[in-house]
Write a protein that holds these residues in place. Structure first.
Motif, PDB file in Angstrom:
ATOM      1  N   ALA A 103     -25.185   3.584 -56.491  1.00 24.39           N
ATOM      2  CA  ALA A 103     -24.618   2.698 -55.488  1.00 24.39           C
ATOM      3  C   ALA A 103     -24.604   3.402 -54.131  1.00 24.39           C
ATOM      4  O   ALA A 103     -24.728   4.623 -54.046  1.00 24.39           O
ATOM      5  N   ASN A 104     -24.471   2.614 -53.083  1.00 28.31           N
ATOM      6  CA  ASN A 104     -24.455   3.165 -51.739  1.00 28.31           C
ATOM      7  C   ASN A 104     -23.607   2.271 -50.853  1.00 28.31           C
ATOM      8  O   ASN A 104     -23.560   1.063 -51.044  1.00 28.31           O
ATOM      9  N   VAL A 105     -22.938   2.878 -49.878  1.00 25.36           N
ATOM     10  CA  VAL A 105     -22.086   2.091 -48.992  1.00 25.36           C
ATOM     11  C   VAL A 105     -22.805   1.659 -47.727  1.00 25.36           C
ATOM     12  O   VAL A 105     -22.261   0.907 -46.932  1.00 25.36           O
ATOM     13  N   GLU A 106     -24.015   2.157 -47.505  1.00 24.87           N
ATOM     14  CA  GLU A 106     -24.757   1.840 -46.297  1.00 24.87           C
ATOM     15  C   GLU A 106     -25.552   0.560 -46.487  1.00 24.87           C
ATOM     16  O   GLU A 106     -26.352   0.443 -47.425  1.00 24.87           O
ATOM     17  N   ARG A 107     -25.395  -0.380 -45.582  1.00 21.15           N
ATOM     18  CA  ARG A 107     -26.095  -1.659 -45.730  1.00 21.15           C
ATOM     19  C   ARG A 107     -27.609  -1.490 -45.653  1.00 21.15           C
ATOM     20  O   ARG A 107     -28.353  -2.274 -46.237  1.00 21.15           O
ATOM     21  N   SER A 108     -28.053  -0.459 -44.939  1.00 21.52           N
ATOM     22  CA  SER A 108     -29.499  -0.238 -44.811  1.00 21.52           C
ATOM     23  C   SER A 108     -30.142   0.173 -46.135  1.00 21.52           C
ATOM     24  O   SER A 108     -31.363   0.140 -46.273  1.00 21.52           O
ATOM     25  N   ARG A 109     -29.329   0.542 -47.115  1.00 24.51           N
ATOM     26  CA  ARG A 109     -29.838   0.987 -48.410  1.00 24.51           C
ATOM     27  C   ARG A 109     -30.019  -0.158 -49.390  1.00 24.51           C
ATOM     28  O   ARG A 109     -30.427   0.079 -50.514  1.00 24.51           O
ATOM     29  N   TYR A 110     -29.699  -1.358 -48.973  1.00 27.25           N
ATOM     30  CA  TYR A 110     -29.836  -2.519 -49.845  1.00 27.25           C
ATOM     31  C   TYR A 110     -31.098  -3.288 -49.499  1.00 27.25           C
ATOM     32  O   TYR A 110     -31.428  -3.461 -48.333  1.00 27.25           O
ATOM     33  N   ASP A 111     -31.769  -3.767 -50.520  1.00 26.95           N
ATOM     34  CA  ASP A 111     -33.098  -4.347 -50.356  1.00 26.95           C
ATOM     35  C   ASP A 111     -33.093  -5.871 -50.226  1.00 26.95           C
ATOM     36  O   ASP A 111     -34.012  -6.440 -49.625  1.00 26.95           O
ATOM     37  N   TYR A 112     -32.121  -6.510 -50.821  1.00 28.22           N
ATOM     38  CA  TYR A 112     -32.082  -7.977 -50.816  1.00 28.22           C
ATOM     39  C   TYR A 112     -30.674  -8.440 -50.450  1.00 28.22           C
ATOM     40  O   TYR A 112     -29.689  -7.825 -50.854  1.00 28.22           O
ATOM     41  N   TRP A 113     -30.623  -9.568 -49.716  1.00 26.39           N
ATOM     42  CA  TRP A 113     -29.349 -10.102 -49.229  1.00 26.39           C
ATOM     43  C   TRP A 113     -29.245 -11.585 -49.512  1.00 26.39           C
ATOM     44  O   TRP A 113     -30.245 -12.314 -49.422  1.00 26.39           O
ATOM     45  N   GLY A 114     -28.032 -12.017 -49.814  1.00 28.86           N
ATOM     46  CA  GLY A 114     -27.743 -13.438 -49.915  1.00 28.86           C
ATOM     47  C   GLY A 114     -27.406 -14.000 -48.552  1.00 28.86           C
ATOM     48  O   GLY A 114     -27.344 -13.270 -47.550  1.00 28.86           O
ATOM     49  N   GLN A 115     -27.121 -15.287 -48.504  1.00 25.59           N
ATOM     50  CA  GLN A 115     -26.913 -15.970 -47.231  1.00 25.59           C
ATOM     51  C   GLN A 115     -25.491 -15.856 -46.703  1.00 25.59           C
ATOM     52  O   GLN A 115     -25.257 -16.190 -45.560  1.00 25.59           O
ATOM     53  N   GLY A 116     -24.563 -15.415 -47.500  1.00 26.32           N
ATOM     54  CA  GLY A 116     -23.186 -15.273 -47.045  1.00 26.32           C
ATOM     55  C   GLY A 116     -22.327 -16.476 -47.372  1.00 26.32           C
ATOM     56  O   GLY A 116     -22.797 -17.611 -47.401  1.00 26.32           O
ATOM     57  N   THR A 117     -21.055 -16.211 -47.601  1.00 23.00           N
ATOM     58  CA  THR A 117     -20.072 -17.269 -47.838  1.00 23.00           C
ATOM     59  C   THR A 117     -18.824 -16.931 -47.039  1.00 23.00           C
ATOM     60  O   THR A 117     -18.377 -15.779 -47.024  1.00 23.00           O
ATOM     61  N   LEU A 118     -18.261 -17.916 -46.354  1.00 20.03           N
ATOM     62  CA  LEU A 118     -17.157 -17.670 -45.426  1.00 20.03           C
ATOM     63  C   LEU A 118     -15.821 -17.678 -46.159  1.00 20.03           C
ATOM     64  O   LEU A 118     -15.501 -18.627 -46.891  1.00 20.03           O
ATOM     65  N   VAL A 119     -15.049 -16.646 -45.919  1.00 22.02           N
ATOM     66  CA  VAL A 119     -13.682 -16.554 -46.417  1.00 22.02           C
ATOM     67  C   VAL A 119     -12.745 -16.538 -45.219  1.00 22.02           C
ATOM     68  O   VAL A 119     -12.894 -15.699 -44.324  1.00 22.02           O
ATOM     69  N   THR A 120     -11.815 -17.466 -45.198  1.00 26.45           N
ATOM     70  CA  THR A 120     -10.832 -17.537 -44.121  1.00 26.45           C
ATOM     71  C   THR A 120      -9.440 -17.431 -44.717  1.00 26.45           C
ATOM     72  O   THR A 120      -9.082 -18.219 -45.596  1.00 26.45           O
ATOM     73  N   VAL A 121      -8.688 -16.453 -44.260  1.00 22.31           N
ATOM     74  CA  VAL A 121      -7.331 -16.233 -44.745  1.00 22.31           C
ATOM     75  C   VAL A 121      -6.365 -16.542 -43.616  1.00 22.31           C
ATOM     76  O   VAL A 121      -6.388 -15.889 -42.573  1.00 22.31           O
ATOM     77  N   SER A 122      -5.528 -17.533 -43.844  1.00 18.00           N
ATOM     78  CA  SER A 122      -4.567 -17.942 -42.811  1.00 18.00           C
ATOM     79  C   SER A 122      -3.244 -17.205 -43.008  1.00 18.00           C
ATOM     80  O   SER A 122      -2.839 -16.905 -44.126  1.00 18.00           O
ATOM     81  N   SER A 123      -2.577 -16.953 -41.901  1.00 16.66           N
ATOM     82  CA  SER A 123      -1.293 -16.219 -41.965  1.00 16.66           C
ATOM     83  C   SER A 123      -0.115 -17.159 -42.131  1.00 16.66           C
ATOM     84  O   SER A 123      -0.247 -18.360 -42.034  1.00 16.66           O
TER      85      SER A 123
END
Length: 123
Positions: A103-123
């Motif tokens: 595993a790696n914490v650097e985003r540049s070390r990842y080869d494939y990406w999904g499109q993203g999903t939005l998480v919104t946390v209200s206070s």
């Protein structure tokens, strides 16, 4: 490989959400899987990663103890269980795959990406 993230939404502080990331391809079990997030105006940051066997997981300090990453290789899916959510967890969450054993914490070390999903946390 193609990645499809889902499960985001609006939740109150202290609540929970579970994100899923479905992957195509027959070699899902050989990928390290990770979750990253990007808040408005900020860089994309590491959240969690899990090795291909699921035996080792890594977390950023900001989510350790609240989030849990897991995977089901039979379903080609990785999950991110998010508990005790805080407003600062608000971001677009991305899943990523790394063609490697470690595993790696650097985003540049990842080869494939999904499109993203939005998480919104209200206070």
């Amino acid at each position: 490989v193609q990645l499809q993230a889902s499960g985001g939404g609006l939740v109150q502080a202290g609540g929970s959400l579970r994100l899923s990331c479905a992957a195509s391809g027959r070699t899902f079990g050989s990928y390290v899987m990770g979750w990253f997030r990007q808040a408005p105006g900020k860089e994309r940051e590491f959240v969690a990663a899990i090795t291909w066997t699921g035996s080792i997981a890594y977390y950023s300090d900001s989510v350790k103890g609240r989030f849990t990453i897991s995977r089901d290789n039979a379903k080609n899916t990785v999950y991110l269980q998010m508990n005790t959510l805080k407003p600062e967890d608000t971001a677009v969450y991305y899943c990523a795959a790394r063609v490697a054993a470690l595993a790696n914490v650097e985003r540049s070390r990842y080869d494939y990406w999904g499109q993203g999903t939005l998480v919104t946390v209200s206070s």
